[in-house]
Structure formats: structure tokens, C-alpha cells
Write an enzyme that holds these catalytic residues in place. Structure first.
Site, PDB file in Angstrom:
ATOM      1  N   LYS A  84       9.864  -9.769  11.409  1.00 55.29           N
ATOM      2  CA  LYS A  84      11.219  -9.212  11.232  1.00 55.29           C
ATOM      3  C   LYS A  84      12.266 -10.173  11.806  1.00 55.29           C
ATOM      4  O   LYS A  84      13.297 -10.437  11.196  1.00 55.29           O
ATOM      5  CB  LYS A  84      11.311  -7.829  11.888  1.00 55.29           C
ATOM      6  CG  LYS A  84      10.517  -6.771  11.127  1.00 55.29           C
ATOM      7  CD  LYS A  84      10.378  -5.446  11.868  1.00 55.29           C
ATOM      8  CE  LYS A  84       9.474  -4.479  11.083  1.00 55.29           C
ATOM      9  NZ  LYS A  84       9.252  -3.191  11.730  1.00 55.29           N
ATOM     10  N   GLN A  87      10.159  -0.373  17.450  1.00 61.15           N
ATOM     11  CA  GLN A  87       8.874  -0.514  16.763  1.00 61.15           C
ATOM     12  C   GLN A  87       7.912   0.588  17.221  1.00 61.15           C
ATOM     13  O   GLN A  87       7.750   0.842  18.410  1.00 61.15           O
ATOM     14  CB  GLN A  87       8.280  -1.905  17.042  1.00 61.15           C
ATOM     15  CG  GLN A  87       7.030  -2.228  16.258  1.00 61.15           C
ATOM     16  CD  GLN A  87       7.254  -2.337  14.736  1.00 61.15           C
ATOM     17  OE1 GLN A  87       8.332  -2.710  14.289  1.00 61.15           O
ATOM     18  NE2 GLN A  87       6.251  -1.993  13.966  1.00 61.15           N
ATOM     19  N   ASP A 144      16.006   1.758  10.585  1.00 59.67           N
ATOM     20  CA  ASP A 144      14.706   2.246  10.114  1.00 59.67           C
ATOM     21  C   ASP A 144      14.861   3.512   9.270  1.00 59.67           C
ATOM     22  O   ASP A 144      13.919   3.924   8.593  1.00 59.67           O
ATOM     23  CB  ASP A 144      13.807   2.581  11.314  1.00 59.67           C
ATOM     24  CG  ASP A 144      12.771   1.502  11.574  1.00 59.67           C
ATOM     25  OD1 ASP A 144      12.306   0.881  10.610  1.00 59.67           O
ATOM     26  OD2 ASP A 144      12.443   1.296  12.765  1.00 59.67           O
TER      27      ASP A 144
HETATM   28  N1  GUN Z   1       5.491   0.953  12.630  1.00 64.95           N
HETATM   29  C1  GUN Z   1       4.889   0.918  11.414  1.00 64.95           C
HETATM   30  N2  GUN Z   1       5.812   0.833  10.437  1.00 64.95           N
HETATM   31  C2  GUN Z   1       7.020   0.816  11.040  1.00 64.95           C
HETATM   32  C3  GUN Z   1       8.349   0.713  10.550  1.00 64.95           C
HETATM   33  O1  GUN Z   1       8.620   0.650   9.342  1.00 64.95           O
HETATM   34  N3  GUN Z   1       9.318   0.716  11.505  1.00 64.95           N
HETATM   35  C4  GUN Z   1       9.042   0.804  12.827  1.00 64.95           C
HETATM   36  N4  GUN Z   1      10.073   0.822  13.680  1.00 64.95           N
HETATM   37  N5  GUN Z   1       7.814   0.897  13.314  1.00 64.95           N
HETATM   38  C5  GUN Z   1       6.816   0.898  12.412  1.00 64.95           C
END
Ligand code: GUN
Length: 328
Positions: A71, A115, A138
């Protein structure tokens, strides 16, 4: 004739050997989206400052570390400002809430990504609720979920909106088609169901307790597999010519599993021998390639879109916060 009709026809004409399924290449679509975003980011930077993303990675989950690294790399590739914040895995809920409050207050941070999963002692729901909905890139905050459900503008969960981008940019018809989603998670299953519904698909959400799962799945023109079960979706789940979107990212760590699932793919068995594990989606790779009209591979299908849409959400959040979307 529509793409899906052409693909269905291939099976009726028994021409599957000469017309292979269309592979929906997520890397290519991600690159298109990032290229489109880059110009907007340059213009915003010239007018003041680049959009900024803060990624909070608590603890030391190896998969999360890879996701967050990718990311941050994507931010760098399109000129976004990014910050990685790595509290220890002993962090408390109160400390996480204080961290989120600080990020909410910072002017140069437009997007906050916490996350998941968080360490077990942290109350994830409280933390996600504390993120300013305007910075919730998100799309997990109940405010943004409500905006999605009621078809108002807001920030939408990235994997779900990425799936829509794949379908639209590949000219897969949605309106009037039957969509079946296997998986009811807040992160993928539920938001993608609403996005498809708003595109006028007839939507069914299935899950681990659905009776006659394969038969329900077989009704789908668009089948989304997002249940986290390696190779669950086999040929009897797939209507010939259907579009199959595989959201699964399951790591196989035993030779028995690899040989069972990749029996007809010696290259994968070799990859396992060299690396000690291989990835498989929620769909059986040989069955989906044979039966679907179009499908997303694993890896290289949906995964790249999740990151592209996170970038898109960060740019969108920055525009909304600085008011430039109104003047644009
Ligand atoms: N963990 C697994 N997929 C995601 C996601 O799309 N966003 C976040 N913040 N954590 C995750």
C-alpha cells in the site's frame, strides 16, 4: 452479442478447446487506475499539497506487513504522501483510540487505514468507529456503510469497489443479470452485494450454512467467491460461461493439498517444492479456467484492485476535505 453471451455460446457449441476463458487481468486494470489517479494527484500537489495516507500496522502479522508495504509502495508510485505507524502488539484499545484521534486531527492526513486484524486485546469495532468517516478510506465505518446501503456518495470498501471496476472495465454486463456472492463478510461480501444491487443485478448472498450451495451458485451469471476456503468452488458451482470473481487468497502449506488442488498443473507443484507454500483462491483453478467465460486469476486478479481503490479513496477523501471536488 454481449461478452457473457458469447462466452456461454462457446460451451453450447462445444468449442471450449478453441475459445479459452477470458482472464480478467487485475494488474493491468490496477495500472490503468493508478495512471488515471496520478494526473489528479499532480494537480493537487501543484495547488497545495499531495493527498496523505496514514497506515497503522499494529503487531507483527507477516501477511499484514506485506499488504501494508504494498500500500505504501502504491502511494509512492502515484505521488501520495504516506506514513506507516507501527505500534507494538502490546498496544491497548485506549492507546489505539488516542492514535486514531491524533490522525483524525492532522490536516495533512486525508486517509486513515487501520490494518486488520488488530492484536486480540484491541477492540477492533471501537477503533474502526473512532476513525473520522471523512478519512475512512477502507470504507469500514458504519456511517460509510450506511451511505453505501442507501446509495449516497461516500467511501466504499476497496475490494468491493475493485470488483466493480474489473466488471465494468471488462464490459461484463451487470444490469438484469443474476449475481451470487459466496461469503457475507463486512469487508467484501456485504458491500459487493450492495454495489451489484445498485447496478441492477439480482443478488443472492450465500454463506457456509447455505443449503445446496453449488446449485445456488450455478444460477449465477456473475459468481463472486469470497469465503476464504481453498478451491471450494469447483465445476459444479459454475454455470458454463459465467463470470467468476475469486477474492480468496489462501496459502497452501502441505504437499497433499497442493497435489490435490493443482493435480493438472505441475508448475505449481514445482513452485511449492521451491517456496514451501503456494497461493490458491476460493475457486478450483483448473475447473474455473475450463468452465467460466471470464475469471480473475489468483494471484493477479482482485488483489491488485484492492490497493488501487485504496489510492482512489485517498484521493477522493482529499478532494472532499479540501473542497476541490466541488470546484473541479
Ligand atoms: N485486512 C484484510 N483486508 C483488509 C483491508 O482491505 N483493509 C484493512 N484495513 N485490513 C485488511
Amino acid at each position: 452479442m454481449r461478452v457473457d453471451q458469447q462466452r456461454q455460446m462457446k460451451h453450447y457449441l462445444m468449442l471450449s478447446f478453441s475459445l479459452p476463458a477470458l482472464v480478467l487481468n487485475g494488474n493491468r486494470i490496477r495500472d490503468q487506475i493508478l495512471a488515471e489517479l496520478r494526473a489528479g494527484v499532480e494537480a493537487m500537489t501543484a495547488r497545495g499539497r499531495p493527498p496523505g495516507l496514514a497506515a497503522v500496522l499494529a503487531g507483527r502479522n507477516p501477511a499484514s506487513e506485506i499488504y501494508v508495504r504494498n500500500k505504501i509502495k502504491a502511494c509512492e508510485s502515484i505521488g501520495l504522501y504516506s506514513e506507516k505507524i507501527t505500534p507494538p502488539d502490546t498496544i491497548t484499545t485506549e492507546e489505539m483510540l488516542a492514535l486514531v484521534a491524533e490522525l483524525n486531527a492532522r490536516e495533512e492526513i486525508d486517509g486513515i487505514l487501520v490494518q486488520l486484524p488488530l492484536p486480540p486485546q484491541v477492540d477492533s469495532k471501537r477503533v474502526l468507529l473512532a476513525v473520522d468517516p471523512a478519512k475512512d478510506v477502507d470504507g469500514f465505518h458504519p456511517m460509510n456503510v450506511g451511505l453505501l446501503v442507501t446509495q449516497r456518495p461516500g467511501l466504499v470498501a476497496c475490494t468491493a469497489s475493485g470488483i466493480l471496476e474489473i466488471l465494468k472495465r471488462s464490459n461484463i454486463p451487470i444490469s438484469g443479470r443474476r449475481a451470487v456472492i459466496i461469503g457475507r463478510s463486512d469487508i467484501v461480501g456485504k458491500p459487493v452485494a450492495f454495489l451489484l444491487l445498485h447496478e441492477n443485478a439480482t443478488v443472492t448472498i450465500c454463506h457456509s450454512r447455505t443449503a445446496g450451495l453449488a446449485a445456488v451458485a450455478r444460477e449465477a451469471d456473475i459468481l463472486v467467491a469470497a469465503i476464504g476456503r481453498p478451491a471450494l468452488v469447483t465445476r459444479e458451482f459454475i454455470r458454463p460461461g459465467a463470470t467468476v470473481i475469486d477474492v480468496g487468497m489462501n496459502r497452501l502449506e502441505t504437499l497433499t493439498d497442493v497435489e490435490r488442488i493443482f493435480a493438472s498443473m505441475p508448475a505449481k507443484i514445482e513452485e511449492f517444492r521451491q517456496k514451501g507454500s503456494v497461493l490458491v483462491g476460493d475457486c478450483h483453478p483448473a475447473d474455473v479456467a475450463e468452465c467460466a467465460g471470464a475469471y480473475t486469476p489468483v494471484p493477479g486478479g482482485v488483489g491488485p484492485l484492492t490497493i488501487a481503490m485504496l489510492m482512489a479513496n485517498t484521493v477522493k477523501a482529499a478532494k472532499c476535505r479540501t473542497g476541490s471536488s466541488r470546484s473541479a
